[in-house]
Design an enzyme around this catalytic site. Structure first.
Site, short mmCIF file in Angstrom:
data_model
loop_
_atom_site.label_atom_id
_atom_site.label_comp_id
_atom_site.label_asym_id
_atom_site.label_seq_id
_atom_site.Cartn_x
_atom_site.Cartn_y
_atom_site.Cartn_z
NE ARG A 28 -3.91 2.00 2.54
CZ ARG A 28 -4.07 2.76 3.63
NH1 ARG A 28 -3.16 2.56 5.00
NH2 ARG A 28 -5.24 3.45 3.70
CB THR A 54 -6.29 5.81 -0.62
OG1 THR A 54 -6.25 4.66 -1.26
CG2 THR A 54 -5.01 5.67 0.33
CB SER A 55 -10.89 3.47 1.26
OG SER A 55 -11.73 4.30 0.57
CD GLN A 56 -11.55 2.39 6.16
OE1 GLN A 56 -11.42 3.49 5.50
NE2 GLN A 56 -12.64 2.68 7.18
#
Ligand code: SAH
Length: 213
Positions: A28, A54-56
């Site tokens: 990530r 950016t999402s978890q």
């Protein structure tokens, strides 16, 4: 393989091992600009520049699982952002089309996805994703990664019969719900809300940028 992430996703209730494998293979941190990179390990949304996030990972996993990909689908993503969600989706579908309105983010995602990661089934475009990608429609799956009070009609129209559309629905300041819209084989749409979420807003209209290739 990021075994720690894999176990965390299983503990969060993710069951699709293909989704877990696709995520555990990805780093990530590569998708996050250097100044926020230290936050990449946490299961939290992280800034990616240009005021976007950016999402978890647990939510990326949940959304990917909810798309129920078999591998032969053509998928449209609205909001490429960092390219992380796109990199998770690409190995799980036949073709991924992703639209981003901010040229700087789109350029970085392109360099990562098509350059460094060499994902040959990913196509990217700069523009207003609320209009979909008419030349490539219909899509078996459509994923919005930015929140909208109403799912843009053009996107519903580009969903193939039997398809699934997933979108955070609600006003910019919330409350927003992740909504799954399924198209019956007769083309009729049925929606259900899955869980409360918080996404950056879908911004409608031109970006002032020339469309990318
Ligand atoms: N999927 C991304 C999430 C990025 S956040 C990731 O994994 O990192 C949502 C993104 O949607 C932002 O980059 C924002 O610029 C973009 N966006 C907002 N409105 C848009 C629109 N109308 N068309 C395309 N992209 C849009």
């Amino acid at each position: 393989m990021d075994e720690a992430l894999a176990s965390r996703l299983r503990a969060e209730g993710i069951r699709d091992e293909r989704v877990i494998a696709a995520m555990a293979r990805l780093e990530r941190a590569r998708f996050i600009p250097r100044r926020w990179r230290a936050e990449a390990e946490a299961d939290r949304p992280v800034p990616i520049g240009e005021g976007q996030t950016t999402s978890q990972p647990s939510l990326v996993a949940l959304m990917t699982e909810a798309l129920a990909l078999g591998g032969d689908e053509r998928v449209l993503e609205v909001g490429t952002g960092s390219g992380y969600q796109a990199a998770v989706l690409a190995p799980l579908c036949a073709e991924l089309f992703s639209v981003e309105r901010l040229p700087a983010l789109a350029a970085r995602a392109r360099a990562l996805l098509q350059g460094e990661l060499g994902l040959v089934n990913v196509r990217l475009r700069v523009g207003d994703g609320a209009e979909g990608w008419p030349d490539e429609a219909p899509f078996d799956r459509i994923l919005l990664t930015a929140a909208t009070p109403e799912v843009p009609p053009a996107l519903c129209a580009q969903l193939a019969p039997g398809g699934r559309l997933l979108a955070p629905v609600g006003p910019p300041e919330g409350p927003q719900w992740l909504r799954l819209i399924q198209s019956g084989w007769d083309g009729r749409l049925h929606g259900k809300d899955l869980l409360p979420v918080r996404f950056v807003p879908l911004v409608i209209g031109p970006t002032g940028a020339a469309p990318g290739g």
